[in-house]
Design an enzyme around this catalytic site. Sequence first.
Site: not given
Length: 315
Positions: A136, A139-140
């Site tokens: 993701c 997300c990261d």
Amino acid sequence: MAKADILDLVIIGSGPGGLTAGIYAARATLNTVIAEKGIAGGQVTTSDEVENWPGTQRINGSELALNMAQHVQAYEVDTISREVAEIIPGEDCHRARFDNDEILETHTVILGTGGSPRKLDIPGEEEFYGKGVSYCAVCDGFFFRGKTVVVVGGGDSACEEAAYLAKLADKVYIAHRRDQLRATRLLQKRVLETENIEILWNTVLTAIEVKGDDGVGAVALQDTVTGDTRSLDTDGVFVFIGFVPNNSVVPTGVELSEEGYVVTDEKCETAIPGIYAIGDLRYKFARQIITAAADGCTAALAASHFVEHKKDQQS
Ligand code: NAP
């Protein structure tokens, strides 16, 4: 939750398909419960920008998911934040058993459990998950500002996420196993024209390696044409090689495709009457937000007819 002996509909999963089904079910006055083990929106929440939702040229994935969830909430549809462990089909009604063994009885069920990222299944992938290996970018990606990352895959997800990561990282490599991308032309053009993205054609990862500290430091690469191998230094690996259907609660008796997708008719109904499958779980040609939403609409309308017919027969 509104109390009723037998619910009209239980929707499992609150991605765009499940949420759309919730809206249509509420408007058809079905006594409905949506069960979701994670957060509303499903995979859409991991998209930075959605650019193909008609009427909205560009919207953040989480924002779109929130809009949809609020739309459902406006109809006061009951939701349960728990994992459904099992669907037990029955003649009189179907049963949804939750992981705490609570059971809901329902005339119809819509399965909208979506899919999970496919794994590379190479050494280091599991070990470094969360320490440089990610599925993701939204997300990261933040942790890779000014760094080097390798994106794996050649589809829409890989290209879209690589373009997002290129705004944060210094250098983005896309490792693709063939000499042609699978992604739509627009996304292909975007990555090909981004200066800090380099495509490693005919390339697969064979291992993710540590260098120095305990995070990802390099990847072992292999040329799929020549068989040549080499190592490439990188701080992170983002894997976007498709999805596998989350079919663990699909009951026995429902037909699955070879790859595990649920086979339905044009009403999204499975081989078991009153049990429907929608979105990325369903066997079909295009897996998009809009096709998931369309499935949700179709299944909820079909469920409404099913319930009406059943109640007519019983009265
Ligand atoms: P996908 O379209 O199935 O593409 C997967 C990619 O990973 C392919 O390029 C495939 O290579 C490669 N691949 C598969 N297994 C591999 C392995 N073991 N090792 C190395 N490479 C591997 O998956 P996706 O990109 O996640 O997209 C899924 C669906 O969502 C698609 O229908 C897509 O159109 C849709 N989607 C749409 C958007 C959008 O409209 N903006 C955004 C994201 C996703 P090959 O090409 O050689 O098969």
